[in-house]
Write a protein that holds these residues in place. Structure first.
Motif, PDB file in Angstrom:
ATOM      1  N   ILE A  82     -27.298 -48.211  73.178  1.00  0.00           N
ATOM      2  CA  ILE A  82     -26.001 -48.822  72.867  1.00  0.00           C
ATOM      3  C   ILE A  82     -25.361 -49.372  74.144  1.00  0.00           C
ATOM      4  CG2 ILE A  82     -23.606 -48.296  72.206  1.00  0.00           C
ATOM      5  CD1 ILE A  82     -24.605 -46.625  69.958  1.00  0.00           C
ATOM      6  N   ILE A  83     -25.376 -48.568  75.196  1.00  0.00           N
ATOM      7  CA  ILE A  83     -24.739 -48.995  76.450  1.00  0.00           C
ATOM      8  C   ILE A  83     -25.462 -50.205  77.033  1.00  0.00           C
ATOM      9  CG2 ILE A  83     -24.309 -48.295  78.846  1.00  0.00           C
ATOM     10  CD1 ILE A  83     -23.663 -45.522  77.668  1.00  0.00           C
ATOM     11  N   ALA A  84     -26.791 -50.214  76.937  1.00  0.00           N
ATOM     12  CA  ALA A  84     -27.542 -51.380  77.421  1.00  0.00           C
ATOM     13  C   ALA A  84     -27.129 -52.626  76.635  1.00  0.00           C
ATOM     14  CB  ALA A  84     -29.039 -51.124  77.294  1.00  0.00           C
ATOM     15  N   GLY A  85     -26.926 -52.488  75.328  1.00  0.00           N
ATOM     16  CA  GLY A  85     -26.491 -53.616  74.498  1.00  0.00           C
ATOM     17  C   GLY A  85     -25.097 -54.087  74.863  1.00  0.00           C
ATOM     18  N   ILE A  86     -24.195 -53.139  75.096  1.00  0.00           N
ATOM     19  CA  ILE A  86     -22.824 -53.485  75.506  1.00  0.00           C
ATOM     20  C   ILE A  86     -22.869 -54.210  76.847  1.00  0.00           C
ATOM     21  CG2 ILE A  86     -20.599 -52.551  76.289  1.00  0.00           C
ATOM     22  CD1 ILE A  86     -20.981 -50.229  74.311  1.00  0.00           C
ATOM     23  N   GLU A  87     -23.633 -53.640  77.788  1.00  0.00           N
ATOM     24  CA  GLU A  87     -23.692 -54.227  79.131  1.00  0.00           C
ATOM     25  C   GLU A  87     -24.215 -55.650  79.068  1.00  0.00           C
ATOM     26  OE1 GLU A  87     -24.725 -55.070  83.273  1.00  0.00           O
ATOM     27  OE2 GLU A  87     -25.969 -55.316  81.517  1.00  0.00           O
ATOM     28  N   ASN A  88     -25.239 -55.849  78.262  1.00  0.00           N
ATOM     29  CA  ASN A  88     -25.837 -57.177  78.146  1.00  0.00           C
ATOM     30  C   ASN A  88     -24.808 -58.205  77.660  1.00  0.00           C
ATOM     31  OD1 ASN A  88     -27.202 -59.132  75.996  1.00  0.00           O
ATOM     32  ND2 ASN A  88     -28.583 -58.874  77.723  1.00  0.00           N
ATOM     33  N   PHE A 150     -14.057 -48.186  67.898  1.00  0.00           N
ATOM     34  CA  PHE A 150     -14.889 -46.995  67.778  1.00  0.00           C
ATOM     35  C   PHE A 150     -16.238 -47.410  67.226  1.00  0.00           C
ATOM     36  CE2 PHE A 150     -10.522 -45.331  67.355  1.00  0.00           C
ATOM     37  CZ  PHE A 150     -10.527 -44.440  68.426  1.00  0.00           C
ATOM     38  N   PHE A 151     -17.308 -46.850  67.777  1.00  0.00           N
ATOM     39  CA  PHE A 151     -18.629 -47.173  67.240  1.00  0.00           C
ATOM     40  C   PHE A 151     -19.421 -45.909  66.957  1.00  0.00           C
ATOM     41  CE2 PHE A 151     -20.976 -46.357  71.120  1.00  0.00           C
ATOM     42  CZ  PHE A 151     -20.050 -46.605  72.125  1.00  0.00           C
ATOM     43  N   ASP A 152     -20.226 -45.977  65.924  1.00  0.00           N
ATOM     44  CA  ASP A 152     -21.103 -44.894  65.460  1.00  0.00           C
ATOM     45  C   ASP A 152     -20.310 -43.658  65.034  1.00  0.00           C
ATOM     46  OD1 ASP A 152     -23.778 -44.200  64.784  1.00  0.00           O
ATOM     47  OD2 ASP A 152     -23.712 -42.708  66.377  1.00  0.00           O
ATOM     48  N   ARG A 153     -19.755 -42.908  65.996  1.00  0.00           N
ATOM     49  CA  ARG A 153     -18.913 -41.762  65.643  1.00  0.00           C
ATOM     50  C   ARG A 153     -17.472 -42.238  65.682  1.00  0.00           C
ATOM     51  NH1 ARG A 153     -20.385 -36.737  68.728  1.00  0.00           N
ATOM     52  NH2 ARG A 153     -22.632 -36.764  68.953  1.00  0.00           N
ATOM     53  N   VAL A 154     -16.909 -42.422  64.515  1.00  0.00           N
ATOM     54  CA  VAL A 154     -15.625 -43.116  64.416  1.00  0.00           C
ATOM     55  C   VAL A 154     -14.608 -42.294  63.639  1.00  0.00           C
ATOM     56  CG1 VAL A 154     -16.923 -45.286  64.348  1.00  0.00           C
ATOM     57  CG2 VAL A 154     -16.148 -44.237  62.222  1.00  0.00           C
ATOM     58  N   GLN A 155     -13.330 -42.682  63.748  1.00  0.00           N
ATOM     59  CA  GLN A 155     -12.309 -42.205  62.832  1.00  0.00           C
ATOM     60  C   GLN A 155     -11.438 -43.392  62.477  1.00  0.00           C
ATOM     61  OE1 GLN A 155     -10.053 -38.603  63.959  1.00  0.00           O
ATOM     62  NE2 GLN A 155     -11.988 -37.739  64.658  1.00  0.00           N
ATOM     63  N   GLN A 156     -10.867 -43.353  61.293  1.00  0.00           N
ATOM     64  CA  GLN A 156     -10.017 -44.452  60.852  1.00  0.00           C
ATOM     65  C   GLN A 156      -8.701 -44.442  61.620  1.00  0.00           C
ATOM     66  OE1 GLN A 156     -10.616 -46.886  58.806  1.00  0.00           O
ATOM     67  NE2 GLN A 156     -12.633 -46.234  58.078  1.00  0.00           N
ATOM     68  N   HIS A 157      -8.269 -45.630  62.043  1.00  0.00           N
ATOM     69  CA  HIS A 157      -6.935 -45.782  62.630  1.00  0.00           C
ATOM     70  C   HIS A 157      -6.472 -47.195  62.339  1.00  0.00           C
ATOM     71  CE1 HIS A 157      -3.689 -46.190  65.495  1.00  0.00           C
ATOM     72  NE2 HIS A 157      -3.677 -44.878  65.619  1.00  0.00           N
ATOM     73  N   GLU A 158      -5.222 -47.338  61.948  1.00  0.00           N
ATOM     74  CA  GLU A 158      -4.738 -48.653  61.531  1.00  0.00           C
ATOM     75  C   GLU A 158      -4.834 -49.695  62.637  1.00  0.00           C
ATOM     76  OE1 GLU A 158      -0.611 -48.118  60.539  1.00  0.00           O
ATOM     77  OE2 GLU A 158      -0.111 -47.533  62.593  1.00  0.00           O
ATOM     78  N   SER A 159      -4.856 -49.267  63.891  1.00  0.00           N
ATOM     79  CA  SER A 159      -4.887 -50.245  64.984  1.00  0.00           C
ATOM     80  C   SER A 159      -6.260 -50.432  65.607  1.00  0.00           C
ATOM     81  CB  SER A 159      -3.922 -49.828  66.097  1.00  0.00           C
ATOM     82  OG  SER A 159      -2.644 -49.620  65.586  1.00  0.00           O
ATOM     83  N   SER A 160      -7.307 -49.879  65.014  1.00  0.00           N
ATOM     84  CA  SER A 160      -8.602 -50.032  65.662  1.00  0.00           C
ATOM     85  C   SER A 160      -9.665 -50.485  64.680  1.00  0.00           C
ATOM     86  CB  SER A 160      -9.034 -48.727  66.328  1.00  0.00           C
ATOM     87  OG  SER A 160      -9.542 -47.857  65.353  1.00  0.00           O
ATOM     88  N   TYR A 300     -29.008 -50.884  70.454  1.00  0.00           N
ATOM     89  CA  TYR A 300     -28.811 -52.044  71.311  1.00  0.00           C
ATOM     90  C   TYR A 300     -27.959 -53.095  70.598  1.00  0.00           C
ATOM     91  CZ  TYR A 300     -30.064 -55.448  74.931  1.00  0.00           C
ATOM     92  OH  TYR A 300     -30.018 -56.346  75.967  1.00  0.00           O
ATOM     93  N   GLU A 301     -28.304 -53.357  69.319  1.00  0.00           N
ATOM     94  CA  GLU A 301     -27.524 -54.340  68.560  1.00  0.00           C
ATOM     95  C   GLU A 301     -26.107 -53.858  68.272  1.00  0.00           C
ATOM     96  OE1 GLU A 301     -29.653 -55.740  65.065  1.00  0.00           O
ATOM     97  OE2 GLU A 301     -31.371 -56.099  66.393  1.00  0.00           O
ATOM     98  N   MET A 302     -25.981 -52.560  67.969  1.00  0.00           N
ATOM     99  CA  MET A 302     -24.641 -52.022  67.731  1.00  0.00           C
ATOM    100  C   MET A 302     -23.782 -52.225  68.973  1.00  0.00           C
ATOM    101  SD  MET A 302     -23.479 -48.221  66.425  1.00  0.00           S
ATOM    102  CE  MET A 302     -23.815 -48.471  64.688  1.00  0.00           C
ATOM    103  N   GLY A 303     -24.362 -51.996  70.152  1.00  0.00           N
ATOM    104  CA  GLY A 303     -23.641 -52.190  71.408  1.00  0.00           C
ATOM    105  C   GLY A 303     -23.245 -53.645  71.610  1.00  0.00           C
ATOM    106  N   GLN A 304     -24.178 -54.551  71.316  1.00  0.00           N
ATOM    107  CA  GLN A 304     -23.868 -55.978  71.461  1.00  0.00           C
ATOM    108  C   GLN A 304     -22.748 -56.409  70.527  1.00  0.00           C
ATOM    109  OE1 GLN A 304     -27.733 -57.910  70.948  1.00  0.00           O
ATOM    110  NE2 GLN A 304     -27.601 -58.555  73.081  1.00  0.00           N
ATOM    111  N   VAL A 305     -22.839 -55.983  69.266  1.00  0.00           N
ATOM    112  CA  VAL A 305     -21.814 -56.344  68.285  1.00  0.00           C
ATOM    113  C   VAL A 305     -20.449 -55.819  68.723  1.00  0.00           C
ATOM    114  CG1 VAL A 305     -21.007 -55.909  65.928  1.00  0.00           C
ATOM    115  CG2 VAL A 305     -23.393 -56.542  66.339  1.00  0.00           C
TER     116      VAL A 305
END
Lengths: 344, 344
Positions: A82-88, A150-160, A300-305
């Motif tokens: 995930i981090i590699a995808g975000i970094e890319n 929030f990605f993968d491990r998430v919680q609902q919040h009206e502003s996110s 990787y894709e989750m990080g990119q998205v």
């Protein structure tokens, strides 16, 4: 020497015998400055070790071009993908990353959030610690309208915005597959079900059982920390069970692999005696024998998205407030570990 | 709303009807301010979303309390363990991390170094890209006496410190072990030998051969990118060889595992036909059957040592200039994949 004075545009101007304004314009590629002068300015700036005044610019623009990332741990295959995808994605668009790990502690998560707030990140990407039950430690971001995803491990919040897969559906598919392979005593190994990912996987598992009129048994849900060692320990519990399960659905691959290795050592045949399905499609699933049936979704894709969504928001291209949740694709990959039917 | 004005100490002062100086002192835990007033100031600061003026402070102190990290890739088990170790040690001491991956390209490595220089990191931790042949892109750091530490994949530079293991000795030990297991046709799979780690491992391999009067053969050195897929490809080459090697020493574990799986599929018995040794002690070594003999060295510890060394330097506790190289321990772990002797 270590605290040498910072080189300024005035130093460059003096050296070239031109005005500081010219230097400043040259460094910013201003059209009124000739190519030749620009070249001279840039070369000298490089040579003297001039640094563009990033901080002062940040103060003016209120932007740092930096994103913060907080993950439960850095050294898991899934999280590092995930981090590699975000970094890319972030690097492509000129964003830098500040990275911290919560080590699965909401207290450390809160401290990291505070540090990133003080560092004025333009946005935050978070996968929650296993024990995080509320989001108050992100309030400072919400109040200032700094986007939080929030990605993968998430919680609902009206502003996110949440980015994840349909964990319930994926777990349902894995469990139903085990049922179709004639498993009737299916055990589920998971983590404490505080986080959505484990809650939803448990839900999908139960739904598949109930739909096929298989009674849910509390003692068939083992709560662990999902490490490979925890898998080996779970195997010891399973070997004591009478009757033993004939199928096991594990909420991640490394724990499934630890469990399989320990059971095999005791002469249990996979999939003949116990069929196995895991989650994540880690590379290890293709090393373990028999290869492990699992749920594939690309970190990787989750990080990119996640990164692209954040960049668009920061640049006002998309509006985070109108998007609540982004569901990414996942799929069941069937391998030998679960093909009980017909094997003997 | 997204560009809301920043809350200042003047806003807090006005709200509490006290002076800005008192607010400033209260926020800095100054002894002249009463506990009660401090509490009030801190509570209101928190409530109003006040951010300590990190940038302005950075401009004054010339410190950002941030380290830059550049690694070849983020999603390998070894590199993510190193980063987890760095994060752990840095976070403990209040340092944040800016992280980038070079994707094994020296061009991208240079661009990341530039970004980190402009972000005014207090120090840089780098593991070099596979094609990096010189260090000129770090000159701006050296000129400004910003400490640079190279770890694992390193090059010598008078102004920097290298942290690594004795790769030559480790490779020598692995190869000698294969020889002691009666292997005489030992192949070596590695990466292009630009970087120290691969150069030194090749050297250790050759030394062990020569010491045991085994002739070195150029065609017994396969150059790959060391991925798991490259291992499978190497297996196809090996199957064509006449005679086939009876021992293989691979410069990392994932490539060794890819090669083993592909050879096993073709009926080659490990270790009876070909004995195997890898490098890194990745978790996958205990999943592959037979378990893989390998060189153990802890990425997590290497990360911690690198970060602690950098912190001490930044704080003037130790003097980087007097230390040139730090060699960490490594050890050969013998498992079933190499125990050819006595197996049949």
């Amino acid at each position: 020497m270590a605290n040498e004075r910072e080189v300024t545009i005035y130093d460059i101007a003096r050296e070239l015998n031109i005005s500081a304004t010219t230097v400043s314009r040259g460094l910013q590629d201003h059209p009124t400055i000739s190519k030749k002068t620009k070249r001279k300015i840039l070369d000298l700036a490089e040579q003297m070790g001039y640094r563009s005044n990033h901080f002062a610019r940040s103060l003016r623009s209120q932007k740092t071009n930096t994103f913060g990332i907080i993950v439960p741990r850095l050294n898991s295959h899934f999280m590092s993908s995930i981090i590699a995808g975000i970094e890319n994605a972030a690097n492509e668009q000129g964003f830098s990353l500040l990275i911290a790990q919560s080590s699965e502690s909401s207290v450390k998560e809160a401290a990291s959030a505070r540090t990133m707030f003080d560092s004025r990140v333009d946005g935050l990407l978070v996968s929650l610690a296993v024990d995080t039950t509320d989001l108050t430690h992100f309030d400072s971001f919400f109040k200032k309208n700094i986007p939080v995803i929030f990605f993968d491990r998430v919680q609902q919040h009206e502003s996110s915005v949440n980015i994840l897969i349909d964990n319930r559906q994926a777990a349902y598919n894995a469990t139903r597959h085990l049922i179709e392979q004639d498993c009737r005593k299916i055990l589920h190994i998971t983590a404490p079900v505080v986080q959505n990912v484990y809650k939803d996987r448990l839900r999908g598992y139960r739904e598949a059982l109930s739909e096929h009129k298989i009674k849910f048994r509390e003692d068939y849900v083992l709560i662990t920390n999902l490490s490979q060692e925890a898998g080996a320990e779970a195997a010891r519990t399973i070997l004591q069970m009478k009757p033993m399960p004939d199928g096991i659905f594990v909420a991640n691959d490394s724990c499934a692999v630890g469990c399989m290795l320990a059971l095999k050592e005791q002469g249990i045949r996979i999939p003949q005696d116990i069929a196995f399905a895991g989650f994540n499609n880690d590379p290890v699933t293709k090393v373990i024998e028999p290869n492990l049936t699992t749920i594939n979704y690309s970190g990787y894709e989750m990080g990119q998205v996640a990164a692209r969504h954040l960049i668009n928001h920061v640049r006002d291209v998309s509006f985070i407030s109108s998007t609540n949740t982004i569901i990414l694709r996942s799929e069941l990959i069937v391998r030998a570990s679960s093909l009980k039917k017909g094997s003997k």
